[in-house]
Scaffold this motif. Structure first.
Motif, PDB file in Angstrom:
ATOM      1  N   UNK A 168       0.838  -1.198   0.000  1.00 34.61           N
ATOM      2  CA  UNK A 168       0.000   0.000   0.000  1.00 34.61           C
ATOM      3  C   UNK A 168       0.875   1.251   0.000  1.00 34.61           C
ATOM      4  N   UNK A 169       0.540   2.230   0.836  1.00 38.59           N
ATOM      5  CA  UNK A 169       1.326   3.467   0.856  1.00 38.59           C
ATOM      6  C   UNK A 169       2.365   3.416   1.988  1.00 38.59           C
ATOM      7  N   UNK A 170       3.603   3.789   1.636  1.00 40.49           N
ATOM      8  CA  UNK A 170       4.682   3.841   2.626  1.00 40.49           C
ATOM      9  C   UNK A 170       5.338   5.209   2.555  1.00 40.49           C
ATOM     10  N   UNK A 171       5.502   5.828   3.705  1.00 39.42           N
ATOM     11  CA  UNK A 171       6.188   7.119   3.786  1.00 39.42           C
ATOM     12  C   UNK A 171       7.438   6.954   4.652  1.00 39.42           C
ATOM     13  N   UNK A 172       8.577   7.287   4.071  1.00 41.70           N
ATOM     14  CA  UNK A 172       9.859   7.150   4.764  1.00 41.70           C
ATOM     15  C   UNK A 172      10.469   8.530   4.976  1.00 41.70           C
ATOM     16  N   UNK A 173      10.808   8.809   6.226  1.00 40.57           N
ATOM     17  CA  UNK A 173      11.392  10.093   6.595  1.00 40.57           C
ATOM     18  C   UNK A 173      12.812   9.887   7.128  1.00 40.57           C
ATOM     19  N   UNK A 174      13.693  10.747   6.679  1.00 43.51           N
ATOM     20  CA  UNK A 174      15.042  10.806   7.237  1.00 43.51           C
ATOM     21  C   UNK A 174      15.414  12.283   7.301  1.00 43.51           C
ATOM     22  N   UNK A 175      15.570  12.792   8.491  1.00 43.19           N
ATOM     23  CA  UNK A 175      15.993  14.186   8.585  1.00 43.19           C
ATOM     24  C   UNK A 175      16.895  14.370   9.788  1.00 43.19           C
ATOM     25  N   UNK A 176      17.716  15.403   9.705  1.00 42.17           N
ATOM     26  CA  UNK A 176      18.665  15.629  10.786  1.00 42.17           C
ATOM     27  C   UNK A 176      19.231  17.026  10.798  1.00 42.17           C
ATOM     28  N   UNK A 177      18.998  17.772  11.862  1.00 41.04           N
ATOM     29  CA  UNK A 177      19.696  19.047  12.050  1.00 41.04           C
ATOM     30  C   UNK A 177      21.089  18.815  12.624  1.00 41.04           C
ATOM     31  N   UNK A 178      22.033  19.632  12.193  1.00 41.64           N
ATOM     32  CA  UNK A 178      23.412  19.538  12.664  1.00 41.64           C
ATOM     33  C   UNK A 178      23.919  20.936  12.967  1.00 41.64           C
ATOM     34  N   UNK A 179      24.525  21.102  14.143  1.00 39.61           N
ATOM     35  CA  UNK A 179      25.051  22.404  14.555  1.00 39.61           C
ATOM     36  C   UNK A 179      26.535  22.248  14.868  1.00 39.61           C
ATOM     37  N   UNK A 180      27.358  22.987  14.140  1.00 37.01           N
ATOM     38  CA  UNK A 180      28.805  23.036  14.404  1.00 37.01           C
ATOM     39  C   UNK A 180      29.132  24.377  15.042  1.00 37.01           C
ATOM     40  N   UNK A 181      29.660  24.347  16.251  1.00 34.17           N
ATOM     41  CA  UNK A 181      30.101  25.556  16.937  1.00 34.17           C
ATOM     42  C   UNK A 181      31.614  25.475  17.074  1.00 34.17           C
ATOM     43  N   UNK A 182      32.312  26.453  16.512  1.00 31.36           N
ATOM     44  CA  UNK A 182      33.772  26.480  16.606  1.00 31.36           C
ATOM     45  C   UNK A 182      34.152  27.706  17.435  1.00 31.36           C
ATOM     46  N   UNK A 183      34.440  27.470  18.699  1.00 28.79           N
ATOM     47  CA  UNK A 183      34.785  28.569  19.592  1.00 28.79           C
ATOM     48  C   UNK A 183      36.118  29.195  19.188  1.00 28.79           C
ATOM     49  N   UNK A 184      37.044  28.328  18.819  1.00 27.70           N
ATOM     50  CA  UNK A 184      38.345  28.734  18.276  1.00 27.70           C
ATOM     51  C   UNK A 184      38.716  27.689  17.232  1.00 27.70           C
ATOM     52  N   UNK A 185      39.866  27.860  16.580  1.00 28.15           N
ATOM     53  CA  UNK A 185      40.242  26.855  15.581  1.00 28.15           C
ATOM     54  C   UNK A 185      40.846  25.602  16.211  1.00 28.15           C
ATOM     55  N   UNK A 186      40.715  25.471  17.547  1.00 24.40           N
ATOM     56  CA  UNK A 186      41.141  24.239  18.223  1.00 24.40           C
ATOM     57  C   UNK A 186      40.103  23.751  19.231  1.00 24.40           C
ATOM     58  N   UNK A 187      38.902  24.327  19.198  1.00 16.97           N
ATOM     59  CA  UNK A 187      37.847  23.927  20.137  1.00 16.97           C
ATOM     60  C   UNK A 187      36.524  23.870  19.373  1.00 16.97           C
ATOM     61  N   UNK A 188      35.969  22.650  19.237  1.00 14.31           N
ATOM     62  CA  UNK A 188      34.793  22.440  18.389  1.00 14.31           C
ATOM     63  C   UNK A 188      33.713  21.671  19.151  1.00 14.31           C
ATOM     64  N   UNK A 189      32.483  22.033  18.883  1.00 12.66           N
ATOM     65  CA  UNK A 189      31.340  21.282  19.402  1.00 12.66           C
ATOM     66  C   UNK A 189      30.406  20.987  18.239  1.00 12.66           C
ATOM     67  N   UNK A 190      30.155  19.694  17.993  1.00  9.48           N
ATOM     68  CA  UNK A 190      29.245  19.278  16.926  1.00  9.48           C
ATOM     69  C   UNK A 190      28.097  18.501  17.542  1.00  9.48           C
ATOM     70  N   UNK A 191      26.884  18.917  17.241  1.00  8.11           N
ATOM     71  CA  UNK A 191      25.683  18.220  17.715  1.00  8.11           C
ATOM     72  C   UNK A 191      24.862  17.817  16.506  1.00  8.11           C
ATOM     73  N   UNK A 192      24.501  16.543  16.449  1.00 13.18           N
ATOM     74  CA  UNK A 192      23.848  15.987  15.255  1.00 13.18           C
ATOM     75  C   UNK A 192      22.686  15.110  15.706  1.00 13.18           C
ATOM     76  N   UNK A 193      21.496  15.429  15.236  1.00 13.45           N
ATOM     77  CA  UNK A 193      20.297  14.632  15.512  1.00 13.45           C
ATOM     78  C   UNK A 193      19.820  14.014  14.205  1.00 13.45           C
ATOM     79  N   UNK A 194      19.595  12.685  14.189  1.00 14.28           N
ATOM     80  CA  UNK A 194      19.141  12.005  12.982  1.00 14.28           C
ATOM     81  C   UNK A 194      17.900  11.167  13.291  1.00 14.28           C
ATOM     82  N   UNK A 195      16.823  11.471  12.578  1.00 16.55           N
ATOM     83  CA  UNK A 195      15.571  10.713  12.703  1.00 16.55           C
ATOM     84  C   UNK A 195      15.413   9.857  11.458  1.00 16.55           C
TER      85      UNK A 195
END
Length: 723
Positions: free
Chosen positions: A643-670
């Protein structure tokens, strides 16, 4: 077909006039020892720089390759007994202009104002190293192989500084001789400098490069002329210990929290300035970036790239044998679901013409998976100007094999292979001819592979022929051959395209492209056909538009669920034919807001219909924050029981670079196809060159109610210590 293609490859190699002469041999930069100490601060005021030669008058690569660059760039190089130094003054075409993604290292080339150095340290026009920075100071380093591809997963110890003002940005770097590989005694290296400025949409190079090739192409390097042979780096031993603590909890199965401290490390030994030995004991890869999930509507296994550091130096020797979907060695097969106990890898150059690679890794047993030993040996000999011949041997052996205990796995699996890789001096002609044979218990015939291709690339016209034969009993347990489930096949993959270059204030080129994939089974009955006809428009600001139509024919060789959700399966032998039309629009990278919009609609299996919508939206607060939102939606209409099938894949990603040697990456994947929601947050502090502190937090949730399935928290400390 194989013999004819081999003769064509050899004929081109020996008789093509562009096959031996180095195109940019007349572009020469003379490097001299520093006349005084160089202080690395991104300011061009050291007296040693006044005595160094200046490289300038860059050539435009894109949008056109027939004039000098509009952006003025000046490059100086020098050295002392420990380091190679480079100073680059990048004058801005528009006062105050700056376009960068973030301060995160190994940035995306096409989305940043940047300067890159490409070094062919053996002058073989095939292998080398790349260093650079974007205009905000994010560093870039990678190992080069196959004539110009850059593997940014490679990491080593060096120092970089950038200073930025309204009129220019200055990059200054010190690259230790211990961090690169080169042959002692030679006084000429291949070298090129690449500059990209997105404000005027210009890419340029010191030694000119035709616009159909990347500026990283080692075929078009100039010459770095040393006043004396580069210094011998001397004893070159690095010890890289780590300490990690991992806290996990399996809440779905109501398991208690488990805390697992781990200690291990790597040792890098420079056997010669060009040959390296890597040792690892109890390696830990918990800090590696999480895989980007994919919706799988394919009948075959998906590919995910290798990201583990131990497998990356000179990885092209092992991993680039064969084709993307036909390779006898794929390092992610090692340690899949089981821990690696120890490993050793020797790789590098024996001399200008010979490269060698040897790898041995031991994995532990876990649950029903036995202990295995993996061994790989690779040898490469350069021939002609830039071509080479490669040999490979891959072996997997179960340690302490018992037919009663290990009945689900073969005692061993082995592959041997040879290939000839063609590359003309001017890179217009490239190609490959490959043979593989596997050895598996109980399989004694039709266990070999033959494949080949030939490609011609000019700016306006390009074509490629590629073919494969895979025997029904060929098996590469340590490789990546998703089509092996076809139980033997023949394949052809011809491609042809043309670009019309136009004089326009907004468009560079446009033109058609036709790609065909066809498979036959061992009885020479057609099983798959995919013909894609596209029309592509390339804009000066790097935006692109592609419209395409696809015709598919599939005769199933085994049962298949067209939703990959574990539902009913279509029967073996059923035939399916449909047409699809699609459109993709990619914005230029200049604006703070960027986007990719894509969609297709048309038929599907069993007379059904499928609509797919894809997007990636990006926004940057330069240079500190980069936000992306990717989404992939499939709406599939089939007859019962799907019948009908709906497939979702989405993900926000935030890269925060405080300096060029300090990084925070947050990634959500549904991903509702995998019935999972994954949250991954990764903090990295590079407190010293190549030495890091990682904090990684991971959650997996049920998508229907966001109940936690499992959770992990990792603290990892690494230190790079040069003895």
């Amino acid at each position: 077909m194989g013999k004819k293609l081999l003769l064509i490859l050899l004929s081109i190699g020996f008789f093509s006039p562009g096959f031996s002469q180095k195109p940019n041999d007349q572009y020469r930069y003379h490097i001299h020892a520093a006349t005084s100490p160089i202080r690395l601060d991104g300011v061009a005021d050291d007296p040693a720089w006044a005595d160094a030669e200046t490289a300038t008058h860059f050539y435009m690569v894109t949008p056109m390759d027939t004039s000098f660059a509009r952006c003025n760039t000046e490059v100086k190089m020098s050295y002392d007994k420990n380091n190679l130094y480079i100073l680059v003054i990048n004058y801005k075409p528009v006062k105050g202009s700056l376009i960068v993604e973030s301060l995160k290292r190994d940035f995306v080339f096409g989305k940043n104002d940047n300067f890159l150095l490409f070094m062919d340290t053996f002058d073989d026009r095939t292998n080398g190293f790349s260093f650079g920075a974007n205009a905000a100071g994010a560093p870039w380093d990678g190992q080069m192989g196959d004539g110009g591809s850059v593997d940014l997963s490679w990491d080593n110890k060096w120092i970089s500084e950038v200073k930025n003002d309204d009129d220019k940005w200055v990059w200054e770097a010190a690259i230790p001789f211990k961090s690169i590989r080169y042959k002692s005694g030679i006084t000429e290296w291949g070298i090129n400098f690449s500059r990209q400025d997105l404000t005027v949409s210009e890419k340029s190079a010191w030694a000119p490069v035709p616009r159909q090739f990347p500026s990283a192409s080692l075929a078009y390097t100039g010459v770095l002329v040393w006043d004396q042979p580069p210094p011998n780096p001397g004893a070159n031993i690095s010890v890289i210990p780590y300490f990690a603590t991992k806290m996990t909890r399996d809440q779905q199965n109501d398991k208690p929290t488990k805390i697992s401290p781990t200690v291990g490390g790597d040792v890098k030994i420079g056997l010669t300035p060009s040959l390296n030995l890597d040792l690892t004991v109890n390696p830990d890869f918990s800090q590696v970036d999480v895989d980007v999930q994919q919706t799988n509507l394919n009948r075959f296994e998906l590919f995910f790239p290798e990201r583990r550091q131990f497998f990356l130096e000179n990885a092209d020797l092992f991993a680039n044998f064969g084709y993307a979907n036909l390779r006898p060695f794929f390092s992610r097969r090692i340690g899949l679901g089981v821990p690696i106990q120890f490993g050793a890898r020797m790789s590098g150059k024996l001399n200008k013409n010979w490269r060698i690679g040897a790898l041995d890794v031991q994995t532990a047993s876990q649950d029903s998976l036995p202990k295995n030993n993996y061994a790989v040996f690779a040898l490469q000999r350069q021939v002609l100007a830039r071509s080479n011949v490669r040999f490979i041997f891959v072996n997997r052996d179960v340690v302490g094999y018992s037919p009663e205990k290990n009945f689900r796995t073969n005692r061993y699996n082995r592959n041997v292979g040879a290939e000839f890789n063609l590359a003309s001096a001017n890179n217009l002609w490239t190609g490959k001819m490959m043979f593989l044979k596997s050895f598996t218990p109980g399989k004694t015939s039709d266990d070999f592979v033959h494949a080949g291709d030939l490609k011609f690339s000019k700016a306006s016209f390009f074509w490629q022929w590629q073919h494969e034969y895979v025997g029904a009993n060929y098996h590469a347990e340590v490789g990546y051959v998703p089509n092996v489930t076809r139980n033997g096949y023949y394949k052809i993959n011809p491609t042809i395209g043309y670009l019309f270059f136009v004089k326009s204030p907004s468009i560079i080129s446009h033109g058609p492209k036709v790609v065909t994939n066809m498979y036959w089974d061992k009885q020479l009955d057609l099983s798959d056909r995919e013909v894609t006809v596209s029309y592509n428009i390339n804009f000066i600001n790097r935006a692109t538009i592609s419209a395409y139509a696809v015709n598919n024919y599939i005769r199933l060789l085994r049962p298949f669920d067209p939703t990959n959700l574990g539902k009913d399966q279509l029967a073996t032998g059923t035939e399916h034919n449909w047409n699809t039309a699609g459109l993709e629009i990619v914005s230029g990278p200049q604006n703070h807001f960027t986007y990719t919009l894509a969609g297709l609609t048309g038929g599907y299996y069993q007379g059904g219909r499928r609509t797919n919508l894809r997007t990636e939206l990006g926004y940057r607060i330069q240079p500190f924050v980069a936000i992306t939102m990717a989404a992939n939606y499939n709406d599939i209409h089939l007859t019962a029981p799907w019948n009908r099938t709906q497939l979702w894949l989405f993900g926000p990603k935030v890269d925060v670079t405080f300096r060029n040697n300090l990084f925070l990456t947050t990634y959500l994947q549904y991903n509702n196809q995998a019935e999972n929601v994954n949250l991954n947050a990764r903090l990295q502090w590079r407190y010293k060159p190549a030495s890091d502190l990682f904090i990684v937090y991971t959650d997996n949730y049920l998508p229907e109610n966001f109940m936690v399935k499992n959770r992990a928290l990792v603290l990892k400390f690494t230190y790079w210590w040069n003895l």
